[in-house]
Design a protein around this motif. Structure first.
Motif, PDB file in Angstrom:
ATOM      1  N   VAL A  88     -66.615  61.315 -41.590  1.00  0.00           N
ATOM      2  CA  VAL A  88     -67.869  61.364 -40.836  1.00  0.00           C
ATOM      3  C   VAL A  88     -68.842  60.305 -41.346  1.00  0.00           C
ATOM      4  O   VAL A  88     -69.585  59.704 -40.557  1.00  0.00           O
ATOM      5  N   ARG A  89     -68.831  60.026 -42.649  1.00  0.00           N
ATOM      6  CA  ARG A  89     -69.687  58.951 -43.152  1.00  0.00           C
ATOM      7  C   ARG A  89     -69.281  57.593 -42.570  1.00  0.00           C
ATOM      8  O   ARG A  89     -70.128  56.771 -42.210  1.00  0.00           O
ATOM      9  N   LEU A  90     -67.974  57.364 -42.473  1.00  0.00           N
ATOM     10  CA  LEU A  90     -67.509  56.126 -41.846  1.00  0.00           C
ATOM     11  C   LEU A  90     -67.910  56.064 -40.376  1.00  0.00           C
ATOM     12  O   LEU A  90     -68.355  55.021 -39.882  1.00  0.00           O
TER      13      LEU A  90
ATOM     14  N   GLU B 101     -62.510  47.631 -35.210  1.00  0.00           N
ATOM     15  CA  GLU B 101     -62.509  46.191 -34.974  1.00  0.00           C
ATOM     16  C   GLU B 101     -63.037  45.469 -36.209  1.00  0.00           C
ATOM     17  O   GLU B 101     -64.201  45.630 -36.593  1.00  0.00           O
ATOM     18  N   GLY B 102     -62.180  44.708 -36.870  1.00  0.00           N
ATOM     19  CA  GLY B 102     -62.610  43.918 -38.020  1.00  0.00           C
ATOM     20  C   GLY B 102     -62.603  44.641 -39.334  1.00  0.00           C
ATOM     21  O   GLY B 102     -63.101  44.109 -40.331  1.00  0.00           O
ATOM     22  N   GLY B 103     -62.069  45.865 -39.399  1.00  0.00           N
ATOM     23  CA  GLY B 103     -62.099  46.562 -40.673  1.00  0.00           C
ATOM     24  C   GLY B 103     -61.185  47.764 -40.724  1.00  0.00           C
ATOM     25  O   GLY B 103     -60.641  48.212 -39.706  1.00  0.00           O
TER      26      GLY B 103
ATOM     27  N   GLY C  33     -69.891  43.928 -37.257  1.00  0.00           N
ATOM     28  CA  GLY C  33     -69.033  44.774 -38.069  1.00  0.00           C
ATOM     29  C   GLY C  33     -69.071  44.358 -39.521  1.00  0.00           C
ATOM     30  O   GLY C  33     -69.338  43.212 -39.873  1.00  0.00           O
ATOM     31  N   THR C  34     -68.818  45.295 -40.403  1.00  0.00           N
ATOM     32  CA  THR C  34     -68.803  45.012 -41.826  1.00  0.00           C
ATOM     33  C   THR C  34     -67.417  44.561 -42.231  1.00  0.00           C
ATOM     34  O   THR C  34     -66.438  44.813 -41.536  1.00  0.00           O
ATOM     35  N   PRO C  35     -67.286  43.901 -43.385  1.00  0.00           N
ATOM     36  CA  PRO C  35     -65.966  43.465 -43.828  1.00  0.00           C
ATOM     37  C   PRO C  35     -65.045  44.643 -44.043  1.00  0.00           C
ATOM     38  O   PRO C  35     -65.472  45.765 -44.285  1.00  0.00           O
TER      39      PRO C  35
ATOM     40  N   MET D 125     -62.928  53.615 -33.022  1.00  0.00           N
ATOM     41  CA  MET D 125     -62.284  53.864 -34.304  1.00  0.00           C
ATOM     42  C   MET D 125     -61.053  54.725 -34.077  1.00  0.00           C
ATOM     43  O   MET D 125     -60.997  55.493 -33.108  1.00  0.00           O
ATOM     44  N   LEU D 126     -60.112  54.620 -35.017  1.00  0.00           N
ATOM     45  CA  LEU D 126     -58.941  55.487 -34.939  1.00  0.00           C
ATOM     46  C   LEU D 126     -58.537  55.899 -36.347  1.00  0.00           C
ATOM     47  O   LEU D 126     -58.450  55.047 -37.247  1.00  0.00           O
TER      48      LEU D 126
END
Length: 416
Positions: free
Chosen positions: A388-390, A369-371, A404-406, A345-346
């Motif tokens: 932090v939740r993400l 990736e993908g979202g 991965g989720t949309p 993640m970034l």
């Protein structure tokens, strides 16, 4: 994963033969990830020594109410504020009576009055004492005030009688304490985060640095700890207090930060690179102050270690989150950097003109990736909780092998 990771549990021990079980209780609480402090009544020290519980808890055991050497004589206030939960085990008939009457005649009863943390008591006494109307009345009064009673259990007692009054066994006491806490998003996860700027010395007086205050990184460290993670913070030079329950390692140069991260890489599950690490350092550091003589001065620079890329490319990389500070074309640069560094993640933010550095609020574009998710401008502690939740969602997906989720295009709602 246990819900006691990084929780602060204060164990109170009152006088009674069951006090010997408090040693196993303290050991099991620490094994479950809790930090434990112990307070004993004077009578309890006749059954088990404070030294035993000090060795098991790793902290001095408190007995005296007026201890001039402990927190300026205000140990009851300090301990009351420190605890996430107070567990009195064993709780004798005398202690139950004093708690029910609101007495504050020793350190344990005083801090029980002073704390706002959940109070749990595990009675242990002779079965006739437990059945006495005075004890039943005291128990009812405590329950009506929100005190949680655990047990007692039934069985053979030290006096030779059989019946209710035995202390509940330590494993069940630990489970009861754990049940008071909602499972955190990152319970049991070992997290390492970098924050703040680095300073690359030019000479004994001057250095190269940047405008990072460290506020966002420190807010993320605090949010990780709130989510249940065991957090180590590697911090460059900042004027900030270390968040509660966070271990801090202070460094100054990029090379020192890289070494601190490498030394702990095999021990972590999650890495968050929030530090603004200098990309270059002077090729040589002058041993003495450079004098102002020529109209121009050339300062040769060399690259510093790329900590984020190094962690992401390691043999068994942790879940890795990077940060990017950009002045333009935020999404394109964020996605390019995530791919270049090879991170999971970034989080990218704009800097300049009152944004990003040296301010108390921020906004983030988070890509994976993908979202992606846009976290709108908010105070940095609030923004850190959303981030932090993400991170926790994506971390669980990778750990469980879920797809991965949309992509998320709406604002993330703060429910913390």
């Amino acid at each position: 994963m246990t819900t006691l990771t990084a929780k602060r549990i204060l164990v109170g021990v009152s006088g009674g033969i069951a006090a010997y079980k408090s040693a196993e209780l303290v050991r099991l609480l620490r094994a479950a990830g809790a930090e434990v402090r112990v307070v004993m009544t004077p009578a309890a020290t006749r059954f088990i020594t404070p030294l035993t519980l000090q060795a098991l808890s790793g902290h001095p055991v408190r007995v005296e109410l007026f201890d001039a050497g402990a927190e300026a004589g205000m140990d009851h206030i300090h301990l009351a504020r420190w605890a996430d939960a107070v567990l009195v085990a064993p709780a004798s008939a005398d202690l139950l009576a004093r708690l029910a009457a609101g007495r504050a005649d020793d350190l344990l009863t005083t801090l029980c009055l002073a704390t706002r943390a959940p109070l749990l008591v595990a009675p242990a006494m002779n079965s006739a004492m437990w059945a006495h109307p005075a004890t039943r009345d005291n128990v009812a009064r405590l329950a009506a005030r929100g005190v949680t009673l655990i047990g007692p259990a039934e069985g053979e007692q030290a006096c030779g009688e059989t019946g209710p009054g035995r202390l509940v066994e330590p494993p069940q006491l630990v489970a009861a304490v754990a049940g008071r806490f909602r499972a955190g998003l990152l319970d049991g996860v070992r997290a390492l985060i970098t924050a703040g700027p680095t300073r690359e010395p030019v000479d004994p007086v001057r250095f190269l640095t940047n405008r990072s205050s460290g506020k966002m990184g420190y807010a993320v460290a605090a949010a990780l700890a709130e989510a249940g993670a065991s957090v180590t913070l590697v911090s460059g030079p900042v004027a900030l207090e270390v968040p509660d329950r966070v271990r801090c390692i202070r460094v100054e140069r990029a090379a020192e930060m890289a070494e601190a991260v490498r030394a702990r890489l095999a021990e972590i599950d999650l890495f968050v690179a929030a530090a603004a690490v200098a990309d270059y350092r002077p090729a040589e550091t002058a041993p003495h102050k450079l004098k102002k003589r020529a109209e121009r001065m050339a300062l040769p620079l060399v690259r510093t270690p790329d900590i984020l890329a190094e962690v992401a490319a390691s043999t068994r990389p942790p879940f890795t989150v990077g940060f990017a500070a950009e002045t333009e074309d935020l999404e394109r640069h964020a996605r390019a950097k995530r791919m270049l560094k090879g991170v999971d993640m970034l989080a990218a933010n704009r800097v300049g003109a009152g944004e990003g550095f040296e301010v108390d609020d921020n906004a983030l574009l988070v890509v994976w990736e993908g979202g992606q998710a846009w976290l709108p401008r908010a105070p940095k502690p609030q923004l850190a909780r959303r981030l932090v939740r993400l991170i926790a969602e994506r971390y669980r997906e990778r750990r469980e092998g879920a797809p991965g989720t949309p992509a998320s295009t709406g604002d993330e709602k703060d429910t913390a």
